[in-house]
Design an enzyme around this catalytic site. Sequence first.
Site, mmCIF file in Angstrom:
data_model
loop_
_atom_site.group_PDB
_atom_site.id
_atom_site.type_symbol
_atom_site.label_atom_id
_atom_site.label_comp_id
_atom_site.label_asym_id
_atom_site.label_seq_id
_atom_site.Cartn_x
_atom_site.Cartn_y
_atom_site.Cartn_z
ATOM 1 C CB VAL A 76 -1.085 0.189 1.511
ATOM 2 C CG1 VAL A 76 -2.039 0.898 1.253
ATOM 3 C CG2 VAL A 76 -2.025 -1.309 1.137
ATOM 4 C CB CYS A 77 0.890 4.312 0.360
ATOM 5 S SG CYS A 77 1.378 5.070 0.373
#
Length: 325
Positions: A114-115
């Site tokens: 994520v990210c």
Amino acid sequence: MATVNGKVVTHDVVIVVYDGVQLLDVAGPLDVFDRAAAEGGAGYRVRLASLGGRPVVTSAEAQLGVSADLARIRKPPDTLMVAGGRGYAAAAADRELVRHVRRLAGGSRRTGSVCTGAFVLAAAGLLDGRRATTHWAFCSELAVCHPAVSVEPDAFFVRDGTVVTSAGVTAGIDLSLALLEDDFGPELARAVAKFLVVFMQRPGGQSQFSTWMRREPLRGALSELVDNIDSDPSGDRSVPALAALMGMSRRHFSRLFTQQVGTSPGAYVERARVAAARALLESSADGVDAIAGRCGFGTVETMRRAFVRETGVSPAAYRDRFRRG
């Protein structure tokens, strides 16, 4: 609990966390998997893991409890995810953390981030030769630091084989819904999305959320010209006109501009015009046709095409989502 052919199915998910992790990068996936269990009995066992099994302090300075020591997990999970956050650089530079991520990913059915968790996967060599994405503000950094990775800056999430990477923060929810759909089908994923009040699949790409990424300050003859384009992109910004202002031949000007700015004059002017249009769509009550004229597009259709190329959505859709007030 979910069953297949009468057997209970439990998907083991490990989310890797560290000091400086973004809370929503962790909470978004957790809530998707938790709601899936409540909504349709989907079988997920989700654990947060850190080095030493120590609690971590998030970027918002909230302490986050951890249920597993990353180094002591022997059986690779079904799904390994690495969260992002301000501490991503230190995490990616932590050889022990990276080593255990690489070890567990080797036996996992799928690995994701994520990210800015993508930087940890990249440090582990898991993104080499693959397509990947991260938060729009860090895509250039990922591409420069890891040239073996093919970075896709507009995607909310990118699948490449068994590796899935997502854009920033809330895109972890998009990613988790996609994984849920893989595991238990679209009906359950759609029900979870409705309960969480999010899109099952968001329209457009993350470029619609990004800001105009200013270049590094230029030196020399082009500096003033580029500043003028940024401040007033609506004039005659054709290559012949710009070359004439610089007292250069068109060919020499185009070559020099591309070399120093990193993109062609036409592409730079278009992006500057889209940036100006975005600002007006957010703050002005003017019609789209008037904004097209003010930004130098000439016609609404020309602006629409440029807007879709740059942001993935139309000017009207952009205004609906981002207009102030």
